[in-house]
Scaffold this active site. Structure first.
Site, PDB file in Angstrom:
ATOM      1  N   GLY A  29       0.827  -1.198   0.000  1.00 52.55           N
ATOM      2  CA  GLY A  29       0.000   0.000   0.000  1.00 52.55           C
ATOM      3  C   GLY A  29       0.860   1.246   0.000  1.00 52.55           C
ATOM      4  CB  SER A  30       0.256   4.547   1.543  1.00 51.16           C
ATOM      5  OG  SER A  30      -1.100   4.524   1.185  1.00 51.16           O
ATOM      6  CB  THR A  31       4.711   1.621   3.257  1.00 48.82           C
ATOM      7  OG1 THR A  31       3.779   0.550   3.137  1.00 48.82           O
ATOM      8  CG2 THR A  31       4.642   2.187   4.645  1.00 48.82           C
TER       9      THR A  31
END
Lengths: 402, 602
Positions: free
Chosen positions: B312-314
């Protein structure tokens, strides 16, 4: 310096000995020191492990026995055989008494290695069956020399005593020493010229008696040598270890001190010491030992052949048979050629009584060689021989003893 | 006898008889010569082989495994000797002997099996007492030596030495250390992957020594190196202290959000040394055998290297770095964010807070804008983007020195470019699968001026006094981003913590870079993550926390994982004694003049 003369190396009379006696003396010394050399390597491990003593314990004790033995040897070399002959019956009776005493008086004998009986005298273990051997030679030589002049009563008396001695040794039980003594006496009779009929009768009677008297555990032992692998962990163990040691030696041996089997072989420093020697020096070493024994016995029997005094001659035959015959018997046992019986290798195996006994026999042998000159009293000889005799006489008059 | 007349020499002395005696001796000697020739030369091979067989002993030394310590020398795993007292009643001859043995031994036993005295009279061998310490064993051995040999046969009772692997830190290092099986061989973890270092084995060729007739080894024949005399230890890069505090924080957070699994990783960005590797739930390697078979995989597995997840966003900062490297965007590029974006095929992407507008790259990262990320990635040619994903190692392993690392999953180029949504999902970190350790490694590269290092948990071998012994090859490093671009991305990530989704990780007085991540998973409900890089200037540590399936409406990377990373970094600050870079935030005003004590004079 005079005190040191009790030891053979410092004996100043040696240069006046007959050459044969001097050669014999050095051959015997060679044997003794080769024995010490072998024992040094073979006794290290049993001393340190089984006996739980310092590693050189057996070797040091043996040195002590060799020292005592050499004093005895030197004394005998200077003692007229006639004196020894007179002592023979006394020796036999005393030792026979001891043999019978440890057999029949309980608590007197000490049991070692399940089958050997010893006598403890002042803390030292004495083996009468070993010590009786030289006296048997002397008495046997004397007896068979006098045989024609003896009555049948006297003959049977001494034959009976010999039989009792052999039986007492056998009851030790020490089958091999009994057999050795029996064979020695039989060979003396042979050399003394007894008829083949008498000889074969006695041999047959002895074999028959042995078959009757044999003990069950001895039968097992006797049969075992044929195939020791039947019981590799039990009765066959020692012989197997011995065969493995001999085979491990190969042609040239593993080298002095490098026997691997001495860590396995029981009695590797006593009865089975030759197996360790065989491993460390290979077939070359063993061949040299056998060659040495052949040369020594040839020298002795050649000298006996030269000898005109039957008593001397028979003493030489007896001592030769005891020393060389016992060695051959030992090699036969160790190499699995004959039944396994406990017989030590003269001068190699560890043991005080055996060492003293063998030194005694060796001393007798050298004395016989020295006395041959004086015993030779036959005047009718070729000129060369006569000159030799004269020279000897001259030498004899300058010194006291040949 | 002396009374007998002196015999005169006989005229016909049979000299031939001496020849018979001589011949007998010669024949005997020759026969023996032949016998010895057969034994020693002709037929010696078989017997020689037998002799060698019994003399030689094949060594199978039961060597101690080396001690494993952490980076500060604290013991992680250590071998200790334990003894068992065995009895062999078949060697005991009668009841008298059995009674003697039990009388002698009873006072020295601590916890023997209750029926041992009866069993001595039985037939089967059994263990009288186990888990004996060396000192207890010494006392028993002394007793056995001094017992009266007349009354018992030694050997019917004996002490057997065994080795036991002990993990004094219990669960703390379980995921990394692994454990040893019944044969004392490593299973799992460092115990398995570093077997060669922990238990050096002598080569086959020198494995032989000689023994004597009693079976005792001859010391001088034992080849060198068979008995390990060095006291060298295997040192981990991990710190027990950091590990412990990270684990405590993780446990608290997992409890609060009722999470199923959690991971905390800390790596030194400059060299790839792992300082912490915590996985919960875990197990106690001392008693690994007591866990149920069904539970074992879940507990024993080191999820940080085995479990793939969609980050995801990481993953967004990585995409930004790629776009910058490819020249698709510049740090000052402004992108219009619609807030929601219809990708076609029923896929509508919306931002977390549905906000939008003209956003700088930094703002896209700060707000974790999904739509903005799609626009950034769509500026790249698909083939260029795909090559970049391959080049940074997606779909590959990191090469960490632990067994069982899983390869990440990168779709094929065809799969990735099938539809607009397939490419777009990768832009915000879905559609690629990787392990936590690989995500950590990629962020480590951003923190390390673009250089990718190989994460590892073993420093190498050290001596008793702590000196290094060079045994391991240096780990590979690879420049994947340029230093300038890596620093630009780092600055964007600082703003994430300062004013963006990562506010919960903010530590007053210090600056750190970070990125949150919350991703729906194909087979799990949700995985929240936070990556933190500390310090922001000249970074040293990259920390990743991953919490699986947290409960609650408020469970996001910024709420679940960020505080965890914060507490780990706080511990790092204390450990290293790092001075605050922004003192004014922690020390608001100079300290006031201390008050003077009131005068006591009257």
């Amino acid at each position: 310096m005079r005190l040191l003369q009790v030891l053979p190396f410092f004996d100043q009379t040696v240069d006046r000995w007959v050459p044969a006696a001097r050669v014999l003396r050095w051959l015997l010394f060679l044997w003794m020191f080769a024995g010490l050399f072998t024992l040094f390597s073979a006794s290290h491990h049993p001393a340190a492990t089984e006996a739980a003593t310092p590693a050189y314990y057996f070797f040091k004790l043996q040195l002590l026995w060799v020292g005592l033995g050499l004093v005895l040897f030197n004394a005998l070399v200077h003692l007229p055989l006639k004196v020894m002959m007179r002592s023979a019956p006394i020796g036999i009776f005393v030792l026979l008494g001891l043999l019978l005493a440890i057999e029949f008086i309980p608590g007197l004998g000490a049991t070692r290695n399940e089958s050997r009986r010893w006598l403890t005298l002042g803390g030292v273990l004495v083996q009468p069956s070993e010590l009786i051997k030289p006296f048997l030679i002397l008495q046997g030589a004397q007896f068979f020399t006098q045989w024609p002049a003896l009555s049948w009563k006297q003959r049977s008396l001494w034959l009976g005593i010999f039989a009792i001695v052999i039986l007492a040794v056998y009851l030790q039980p020490s089958l091999s020493v009994a057999a050795l003594c029996g064979m020695m006496l039989w060979l003396l009779a042979l050399a003394a010229g007894r008829t083949w009929g008498q000889l074969l009768t006695v041999a047959a009677a002895a074999i028959a008696a042995a078959l009757v008297a044999i003990r069950p555990y001895q039968v097992e032992r006797l049969m075992m040598f044929v195939d020791p692998w039947q019981d590799p962990q039990g009765s066959g163990y020692q012989l197997i270890q011995s065969l493995l040691a001999i085979a491990s030696g190969g042609g040239w041996g593993t080298g002095y001190g490098l026997s691997g089997q001495k860590l396995f072989l029981p009695e590797g420093h006593t009865d089975f010491i030759f197996a360790i020697f065989a491993e460390e020096f290979g077939f070359v070493g063993c061949g040299l030992v056998l060659l040495f024994l052949m040369v020594l016995s040839s020298l002795c029997l050649w000298q006996a052949n030269q000898c005109r005094d039957l008593t001397l001659r028979l003493t030489i035959v007896g001592t030769t048979v005891i020393l060389v015959g016992q060695s051959l018997l030992n090699i036969g046992v160790v190499a699995g050629g004959i039944p396994t019986t406990g017989v030590p290798f003269p001068f190699l195996s560890y043991g005080g009584s055996a060492m003293l006994s063998n030194m005694f026999v060796a001393g007798l042998l050298v004395r016989c060689f020295r006395e041959m000159g004086t015993a030779e009293v036959v005047p009718l000889r070729p000129a060369t021989a006569a000159r030799t005799t004269r020279e000897r006489r001259r030498r004899l008059s300058s010194g006291q003893v040949p | 006898m002396s009374a007998l007349p002196r015999p005169t020499p006989l005229k016909h002395q049979p000299r031939s008889r001496l020849v018979v005696v001589w011949l007998l001796l010669m024949v005997a000697a020759t026969a023996l010569m032949l016998r010895l020739l057969t034994l020693q030369v002709l037929d010696s091979k078989e017997l020689q082989a037998k002799a060698l067989e019994q003399q030689e002993i094949k060594l199978n030394p039961f060597l101690a495994r080396r001690t494993i310590v952490d980076r500060d020398g604290r013991v992680v795993a250590i071998d200790r000797e334990i003894y068992s007292l065995w009895a062999y009643p078949s060697l005991i001859q009668d009841n008298l002997e059995a009674t003697y043995i039990s009388e002698q031994l009873a006072p020295l036993l601590r916890q023997p099996r209750p029926d041992w005295q009866e069993k001595l009279r039985g037939k089967e061998g059994f263990r009288i007492e186990q888990w004996l310490t060396p000192s207890e064993a010494d006392r028993l051995a002394a007793k056995l030596r001094t017992m009266d040999p007349q009354k018992w046969r030694s050997g019917s009772v004996e002490l057997v030495v065994e080795r036991q692997r002990n993990y004094p830190q219990k669960e703390l290092f379980a995921a990394v250390s692994g454990f040893v099986n019944a044969d004392h061989l490593g299973q799992n973890g460092v115990e398995s992957s570093y077997e060669f270092l922990i238990k050096p084995r002598p080569s086959e060729a020198v494995d032989r020594a000689k023994k004597d007739g009693r079976g005792l080894l001859l010391p001088n024949t034992v080849p060198k190196g068979v008995v390990m005399v060095d006291q060298n230890k295997v040192q981990l890069t991990l710190s027990a202290r950091l590990q412990r505090s990270a684990r405590k924080a993780l446990q608290e957070q997992m409890k609060e959000y009722n999470a199923s699994q959690g991971i905390v990783l800390v790596m030194d960005t400059r060299n790839g040394e792992m300082l912490a590797m915590v996985k919960e739930p875990t197990y106690d390697p001392n008693t690994f055998f007591s866990y149920k078979q069904a539970e074992r995989d879940r507990l024993f597995r080191n999820a940080a290297i085995t479990d793939l997840f969609e980050p995801g966003s990481t993953f967004k900062p990585i995409n930004v770095a790629i776009a910058l490297e490819a020249g698709a965007i510049q740090p000052d590029t402004v992108i219009y964010d619609e807030g929601t974006l219809d990708l076609g095929g029923g896929h509508v992407v919306e931002n977390f807070d549905l906000s939008g507008g003209n956003l700088s790259i930094q703002q896209i990262i700060e707000r974790s804008s999904n739509v903005g990320m799609i626009h950034i990635v769509e500026r790249l040619k698909p083939q260029v983007y795909y090559n970049w994903l391959e080049q940074i190692g997606l779909g590959d392993r990191t090469g960490i020195d632990l067994p069982g690392e899983q390869r990440g999953i990168l779709k094929t180029f065809e799969e990735l470019t099938l539809s607009r949504s397939d490419t777009a999902t990768v832009a915000f970190g879905n559609g690629v699968s990787l392990t936590p350790i690989q995500l950590l490694q990629l962020h480590g590269a951003l923190a390390n001026d673009g250089k990718l290092v190989t994460p590892h948990v073993v420093r190498g071998l050290i001596t008793e006094t702590g000196e290094d012994i060079p045994v391991l090859e240096p780990r590979s490093t690879r420049q994947i981003f340029s230093a300038a671009i890596a620093r630009q991305v780092m600055e964007m990530m600082v703003s994430v913590v300062e004013g963006g989704t990562g506010k919960n990780a903010r530590i007053p007085g210090y600056r750190l870079a970070g990125k949150t991540g919350t991703a729906e998973q194909p087979n799990l409900s949700k995985v929240t993550s936070f990556v933190g890089i500390f310090p922001a200037r000249q970074p040293r540590y990259v920390t990743l926390a991953v919490i699986y399936e947290p409960d609650g409406d408020n469970a996001f990377g910024g709420t679940v994982a960020a505080p965890l990373v914060k507490s780990v970094i706080e511990e790092l600050i204390v450990m290293d004694g790092v001075a605050p870079s922004h003192r004014e935030e922690v020390v608001p005003s100079p300290p006031a003049e201390p008050e003077r004590p009131p005068a006591t004079d009257p």
